[in-house]
Scaffold this motif. Structure first.
Motif, PDB file in Angstrom:
ATOM      1  N   VAL A   1      -8.168   7.486 -19.749  1.00  0.00           N
ATOM      2  CA  VAL A   1      -9.035   7.200 -20.883  1.00  0.00           C
ATOM      3  C   VAL A   1      -8.253   6.474 -21.968  1.00  0.00           C
ATOM      4  N   LYS A   2      -7.030   7.001 -22.237  1.00  0.00           N
ATOM      5  CA  LYS A   2      -6.242   6.391 -23.317  1.00  0.00           C
ATOM      6  C   LYS A   2      -5.485   5.164 -22.850  1.00  0.00           C
ATOM      7  N   HIS A   3      -4.993   5.192 -21.601  1.00  0.00           N
ATOM      8  CA  HIS A   3      -4.195   4.071 -21.101  1.00  0.00           C
ATOM      9  C   HIS A   3      -4.826   3.540 -19.828  1.00  0.00           C
ATOM     10  N   PRO A   4      -5.901   2.797 -19.951  1.00  0.00           N
ATOM     11  CA  PRO A   4      -6.606   2.353 -18.738  1.00  0.00           C
ATOM     12  C   PRO A   4      -5.785   1.403 -17.881  1.00  0.00           C
ATOM     13  N   LEU A   5      -4.767   0.772 -18.448  1.00  0.00           N
ATOM     14  CA  LEU A   5      -3.998  -0.189 -17.662  1.00  0.00           C
ATOM     15  C   LEU A   5      -2.680   0.390 -17.173  1.00  0.00           C
ATOM     16  N   ALA A   6      -2.474   1.700 -17.339  1.00  0.00           N
ATOM     17  CA  ALA A   6      -1.214   2.297 -16.901  1.00  0.00           C
ATOM     18  C   ALA A   6      -1.099   2.232 -15.384  1.00  0.00           C
ATOM     19  N   GLU A   7       0.161   2.224 -14.901  1.00  0.00           N
ATOM     20  CA  GLU A   7       0.405   2.199 -13.463  1.00  0.00           C
ATOM     21  C   GLU A   7      -0.042   3.522 -12.844  1.00  0.00           C
ATOM     22  N   GLY A   8      -0.589   3.435 -11.660  1.00  0.00           N
ATOM     23  CA  GLY A   8      -0.894   4.661 -10.931  1.00  0.00           C
ATOM     24  C   GLY A   8      -2.357   5.057 -11.007  1.00  0.00           C
ATOM     25  N   ILE A   9      -2.603   6.353 -10.797  1.00  0.00           N
ATOM     26  CA  ILE A   9      -3.976   6.880 -10.691  1.00  0.00           C
ATOM     27  C   ILE A   9      -4.798   6.454 -11.900  1.00  0.00           C
ATOM     28  N   ALA A  10      -5.949   5.866 -11.653  1.00  0.00           N
ATOM     29  CA  ALA A  10      -6.764   5.326 -12.742  1.00  0.00           C
ATOM     30  C   ALA A  10      -8.137   5.974 -12.800  1.00  0.00           C
ATOM     31  N   THR A  11      -8.315   7.089 -12.090  1.00  0.00           N
ATOM     32  CA  THR A  11      -9.639   7.705 -12.059  1.00  0.00           C
ATOM     33  C   THR A  11      -9.922   8.464 -13.352  1.00  0.00           C
ATOM     34  N   ILE A  12     -11.147   8.351 -13.842  1.00  0.00           N
ATOM     35  CA  ILE A  12     -11.610   9.185 -14.943  1.00  0.00           C
ATOM     36  C   ILE A  12     -12.569  10.187 -14.327  1.00  0.00           C
ATOM     37  N   SER A  13     -12.263  11.483 -14.433  1.00  0.00           N
ATOM     38  CA  SER A  13     -13.137  12.504 -13.854  1.00  0.00           C
ATOM     39  C   SER A  13     -14.332  12.655 -14.759  1.00  0.00           C
ATOM     40  N   TYR A  14     -15.419  11.965 -14.434  1.00  0.00           N
ATOM     41  CA  TYR A  14     -16.428  11.634 -15.434  1.00  0.00           C
ATOM     42  C   TYR A  14     -16.990  12.764 -16.288  1.00  0.00           C
ATOM     43  N   PRO A  15     -17.652  13.739 -15.746  1.00  0.00           N
ATOM     44  CA  PRO A  15     -18.306  14.608 -16.746  1.00  0.00           C
ATOM     45  C   PRO A  15     -17.299  15.303 -17.651  1.00  0.00           C
TER      46      PRO A  15
ATOM     47  N   THR B   1       0.829  -1.205   0.000  1.00  0.00           N
ATOM     48  CA  THR B   1       0.000   0.000   0.000  1.00  0.00           C
ATOM     49  C   THR B   1       0.863   1.254   0.000  1.00  0.00           C
ATOM     50  N   LEU B   2       2.005   1.188   0.684  1.00  0.00           N
ATOM     51  CA  LEU B   2       2.891   2.359   0.697  1.00  0.00           C
ATOM     52  C   LEU B   2       3.430   2.630  -0.698  1.00  0.00           C
ATOM     53  N   LYS B   3       3.755   1.542  -1.420  1.00  0.00           N
ATOM     54  CA  LYS B   3       4.252   1.712  -2.782  1.00  0.00           C
ATOM     55  C   LYS B   3       3.218   2.454  -3.620  1.00  0.00           C
ATOM     56  N   HIS B   4       1.975   2.010  -3.509  1.00  0.00           N
ATOM     57  CA  HIS B   4       0.926   2.663  -4.283  1.00  0.00           C
ATOM     58  C   HIS B   4       0.707   4.095  -3.821  1.00  0.00           C
ATOM     59  N   PHE B   5       0.815   4.292  -2.498  1.00  0.00           N
ATOM     60  CA  PHE B   5       0.612   5.641  -1.973  1.00  0.00           C
ATOM     61  C   PHE B   5       1.631   6.611  -2.560  1.00  0.00           C
ATOM     62  N   PHE B   6       2.909   6.209  -2.516  1.00  0.00           N
ATOM     63  CA  PHE B   6       3.946   7.127  -2.992  1.00  0.00           C
ATOM     64  C   PHE B   6       3.872   7.292  -4.501  1.00  0.00           C
ATOM     65  N   GLN B   7       3.519   6.215  -5.205  1.00  0.00           N
ATOM     66  CA  GLN B   7       3.356   6.316  -6.654  1.00  0.00           C
ATOM     67  C   GLN B   7       2.249   7.315  -6.988  1.00  0.00           C
ATOM     68  N   GLY B   8       1.089   7.135  -6.336  1.00  0.00           N
ATOM     69  CA  GLY B   8      -0.045   8.016  -6.613  1.00  0.00           C
ATOM     70  C   GLY B   8       0.247   9.448  -6.228  1.00  0.00           C
ATOM     71  N   THR B   9       0.822   9.635  -5.009  1.00  0.00           N
ATOM     72  CA  THR B   9       1.111  10.991  -4.559  1.00  0.00           C
ATOM     73  C   THR B   9       2.116  11.652  -5.483  1.00  0.00           C
ATOM     74  N   GLY B  10       3.138  10.887  -5.897  1.00  0.00           N
ATOM     75  CA  GLY B  10       4.132  11.435  -6.804  1.00  0.00           C
ATOM     76  C   GLY B  10       3.495  11.902  -8.101  1.00  0.00           C
ATOM     77  N   GLN B  11       2.602  11.088  -8.620  1.00  0.00           N
ATOM     78  CA  GLN B  11       1.934  11.458  -9.867  1.00  0.00           C
ATOM     79  C   GLN B  11       1.079  12.702  -9.684  1.00  0.00           C
ATOM     80  N   MET B  12       0.348  12.770  -8.565  1.00  0.00           N
ATOM     81  CA  MET B  12      -0.527  13.919  -8.349  1.00  0.00           C
ATOM     82  C   MET B  12       0.288  15.195  -8.171  1.00  0.00           C
ATOM     83  N   VAL B  13       1.376  15.094  -7.393  1.00  0.00           N
ATOM     84  CA  VAL B  13       2.161  16.292  -7.102  1.00  0.00           C
ATOM     85  C   VAL B  13       2.885  16.775  -8.355  1.00  0.00           C
ATOM     86  N   SER B  14       3.462  15.826  -9.116  1.00  0.00           N
ATOM     87  CA  SER B  14       4.220  16.229 -10.304  1.00  0.00           C
ATOM     88  C   SER B  14       3.299  16.471 -11.497  1.00  0.00           C
ATOM     89  N   GLY B  15       2.023  16.118 -11.367  1.00  0.00           N
ATOM     90  CA  GLY B  15       1.107  16.330 -12.480  1.00  0.00           C
ATOM     91  C   GLY B  15       1.252  15.300 -13.580  1.00  0.00           C
TER      92      GLY B  15
END
Lengths: 382, 209
Positions: free
Chosen positions: B51-65, B31-45
């Motif tokens: 949508v294009k890479h649904p199987l990519a590592e990391g944040i997988a949310t689609i902001s729907y509307p 879980t820590l690995k995922h936490f730091f991966q996700g946080t790193g992605q969010m912070v660095s943008g």
């Protein structure tokens, strides 16, 4: 005069911080769990000022939650005990707030010597000691025992809430909370006996002093550390020990019948407990306010053939101590939340078995081993 | 007949697994690995485009509307009525769709083209074309029944929520205003108007029946 002013300021700061901590931790918990689960997390709540939008990475959600809680209908079950029903949330949160009274969060500040280099003689000098601010709200002789006594009172809130709600789910949750907290209180208490034997004190500030002079508690009592952390998480009634709430079995357990701000008090009580237990673990096992290799005089590194002495003014040492303590707490809170989102909930019988058949014997064994080793090292003291 | 029996090995828990403590640490590591991966992605943008890479590592949310997952070409969304080149509906009001509809959500009021119109006699047109999207079960039978490719469900739109029931009843103008996933109001299939080459030229009045 100095004593009263400093005490009032300390109380206000500590309680003020802990009262807000639920809002912050709510955000941390949501965001942290989102990151762990490859999600974005809450980010839609917005404060709009003209064309300017504040989203603050989801922090606004906590404000929205607060507003929602305040405006919820304050519904009460008609059949229950109304006095106890209203009293229960208060009893649940107040002991948790009280606990922070005995935790030392920085070294004692000697006001007259703020810019001087620390001198051990200050503590014994009556005039200087009189004008000192201990960075601890109440410097009690009973220390850890106060912690156990007050933490044990927290269970009354949960049990009363379950009883007074006139709901079978609530009653079941209250019973579970009571038996779970009483069970883990035992293991928790005994796990610290080894630490008390080594530190030769129950005063929390002296425990920190011992750790700054020798080494951190986690290195002399690793087993007790694991036991205490486990028991502390169980005491906060959070996942994996959240059977008193157990959504899938008991709706919401002992606070099923609570709405609005009363429910918020239970929820924030849990977060305050997380904070306070982190502070306790820091104090007893992680050296309290001590940054590694920092003594009261400044940085002292005399290992590996190096002899580094970097002296700091007294108030800087105090400041560094305070920051270090805060950072350690933040780290432990982070780890507790991480545990909460990593482990699945235990079954109720598993919790009881873990408490009575694993933690308690392990804690007793720890006392035995610690006592034997101490006797072997020190010899009979009389 | 004796079948082949596959003997499954009973999983054995090692002492390490049974003690749980080590497994807790392992789980925290994951879980820590995922936490730091996700946080790193969010912070660095550097958040991967889910949508294009649904199987990519990391944040997988689609902001729907704001972001939408593209639907398959054949995915059945809200209906639209296709246009002819002159902007009138391709629909000839044959009532095939409303007949095929198992939910009976389509109402068509057919009308005859006025005297002198070159389509008069060959085909009719819908004076009203109403679909109750709340009754619709999105089975697509209407699309299959249509002989003129006049009704399609390729808008790629969900039925959205409205405050009142009447808003779900789509009339002809609303249905004609819908566009396909690719932004067109027409259909790819050719359409032959009466008089053009390729039009069969047979009609009710002049076809001899």
């Amino acid at each position: 005069m100095l004593f009263w002013i400093s005490t009032i300021v300390k109380v206000l700061v500590a309680v003020g911080f802990l009262a807000q901590v639920a809002a912050i931790l709510l955000w941390v918990e949501r965001k942290q769990s989102a990151m762990m689960q490859n999600r974005i997390g809450p980010n839609r709540a917005t404060i709009k000022i003209g064309n300017f939008e504040i989203r603050a990475a989801g922090l606004v959600h906590s404000i929205a939650d607060g507003i929602k809680m305040v405006w919820k209908a304050d519904w009460e079950p008609s059949g229950g005990d109304h006095l106890l029903y209203r009293l229960a949330p208060i009893i649940a949160i107040v002991p948790a707030l009280c606990l922070c009274a005995v935790i030392p969060f920085a070294p004692t500040l000697y006001v007259d010597h703020a810019r001087d280099l620390y001198d051990p003689a200050w503590a014994t000098d009556v005039a200087t000691a009189a004008r000192s601010i201990p960075m601890q709200i109440a410097n009690l002789d009973v220390g850890v025992l106060f912690v156990f006594a007050v933490a044990g009172a927290g269970v009354i809130g949960a049990a009363l809430a379950g009883w007074s709600s006139d709901n079978k789910f609530s009653l079941m949750g209250g019973l579970r909370a009571a038996s779970q907290m009483v069970s883990y209180e035992v293991a928790m208490g005994i796990s610290l006996v080894g630490s008390m034997m080594i530190f030769q004190t129950v005063r929390l500030d002296e425990m920190v002093t011992w750790q700054t002079q020798h080494c951190w508690g986690i290195f002399v009592q690793p087993v007790a550390f694991v036991l205490f952390v486990t028991a502390a998480i169980a005491e906060t009634k959070r996942v994996p020990f959240d059977t008193p709430e157990g959504e899938s079995e008991l709706v919401a357990g002992y606070f099923t019948e609570y709405a609005g701000l009363k429910m918020a008090m239970f929820a924030s009580g849990e977060f305050v407990e997380v904070c306070v237990s982190s502070a306790l673990i820091t104090t007893i096992f992680l050296g309290g306010w001590q940054f590694p290799f920092v003594q009261l005089t400044g940085l002292e590194f005399h290992y590996l053939g190096l002899n580094v002495s970097w002296h700091w003014a007294h108030f800087i040492v105090v400041l560094v101590g305070f920051i270090t303590f805060s950072l350690k707490c933040v780290f432990l809170i982070f780890m507790q939340l991480q545990v909460r989102w990593t482990l699945p909930r235990f079954r109720y019988d598993q919790i009881m078995r873990l408490g009575w058949q694993m933690l308690l014997p392990a804690a007793l064994l720890n006392v035995l081993v610690t006592g034997t080793v101490l006797l072997f090292l020190n010899g009979p003291t009389h | 007949m004796p079948g082949k029996t596959k003997v499954l090995k009973k999983p054995v828990r090692t002492i390490g697994e049974q003690s749980y403590l080590l497994e807790v640490v392992k789980g925290l590591g994951t879980t820590l690995k995922h936490f730091f991966q996700g946080t790193g992605q969010m912070v660095s943008g550097n958040v991967p485009d889910a949508v294009k890479h649904p199987l990519a590592e990391g944040i997988a949310t689609i902001s729907y509307p704001e972001e939408k997952r593209p639907y398959a070409e054949r995915w059945r969304g809200v209906h639209r009525l296709t246009h002819r080149d002159d902007g009138s509906p391709r629909c000839v009001a044959c009532l095939c769709c409303s007949t095929a509809c198992p939910a009976q959500c389509i109402y068509i009021k057919p009308g005859e083209y006025p005297e002198g119109d070159k389509r008069r006699g060959y085909e009719r047109y819908p004076v009203e074309f109403v679909i109750d999207e709340l009754r619709c079960i999105f089975c697509g039978f209407c699309v299959e029944a249509c002989p003129c490719d006049a009704i399609r469900m390729d808008t790629g739109m969900h039925m959205t929520a409205f405050d009142e029931k009447s808003a779900f009843v789509y009339d002809k103008d609303k249905l004609m205003s819908m566009v396909s996933q690719h932004g067109t109001q027409k259909s790819e299939n050719p359409r032959h108007e009466p008089g053009e080459a390729g039009h069969p030229g047979i009609d009710r009045l002049r076809g001899g029946h």
